[in-house]
Design an enzyme around this catalytic site. Structure first.
Site, PDB file in Angstrom:
ATOM      1  N   TYR A  23      19.348  34.076  59.725  1.00  0.00           N
ATOM      2  CA  TYR A  23      18.261  33.434  60.467  1.00  0.00           C
ATOM      3  C   TYR A  23      18.246  33.753  61.959  1.00  0.00           C
ATOM      4  O   TYR A  23      17.316  33.372  62.659  1.00  0.00           O
ATOM      5  CB  TYR A  23      18.333  31.912  60.283  1.00  0.00           C
ATOM      6  N   HIS A 100       8.303  32.070  56.865  1.00  0.00           N
ATOM      7  CA  HIS A 100       9.748  32.124  56.615  1.00  0.00           C
ATOM      8  C   HIS A 100      10.362  33.075  57.630  1.00  0.00           C
ATOM      9  O   HIS A 100       9.844  34.171  57.851  1.00  0.00           O
ATOM     10  CB  HIS A 100      10.044  32.612  55.193  1.00  0.00           C
TER      11      HIS A 100
END
Length: 145
Positions: A23, A100
């Site tokens: 991430y 996302h």
């Protein structure tokens, strides 16, 4: 001024700490700051939220019908599991962009399924937190007609 609802799902409050190799090191505060700057440039307001609660997310989506012109949703851990969030999204009769940070198609097989995608107007994934900026600019454009 149009308002855009931005909802972040479970564990996104741990951005920058949780799996930075997936991430990145940006935090949720960084995401919010990016969205705020983008909103100002696009002359829209944002309502930025995060919850680990499926019920709370559903409530925000349903209430957002009356107060917002578009929705950015990062369903996070609810992506592959929540038919209830999908049902709430089907009630939200405005544009929805699913975002996302990481590319789901390169992750575990079970993450490839996205229930929210069935209600989304568009989906952005794999661009890091810049995906929020892209989504916000597009929703602002759609809101302007």
């Amino acid at each position: 001024m149009d308002a855009i609802l931005i909802i972040n799902g479970p564990n996104l409050d741990m951005l920058g700490i949780r799996q930075p190799e997936v991430y990145g090191y940006d935090t949720l505060a960084d995401v919010e700051a990016l969205c705020q700057r983008t909103a100002e440039e696009e002359n829209v307001s944002i309502d930025f939220r995060q919850s680990d609660s499926e019920a709370e997310i559903m409530g925000w989506i349903k209430k957002g019908r009356a107060t917002t012109s578009g929705l950015i949703l990062n369903p996070a851990g609810f992506t592959s599991t929540s038919i209830a969030i999908l049902d709430a999204l089907l009630i939200y009769d405005r544009p929805i962009i699913e975002v996302h940070i990481s590319p789901l198609f390169r992750r575990d097989e079970f993450r490839h399924l996205s229930y929210p995608s069935k209600a989304a107007s568009a989906k952005i994934e794999g661009f890091g937190i810049r995906g929020y900026e892209f989504a916000l600019r597009k929703l602002a454009e759609w809101a302007r007609g």
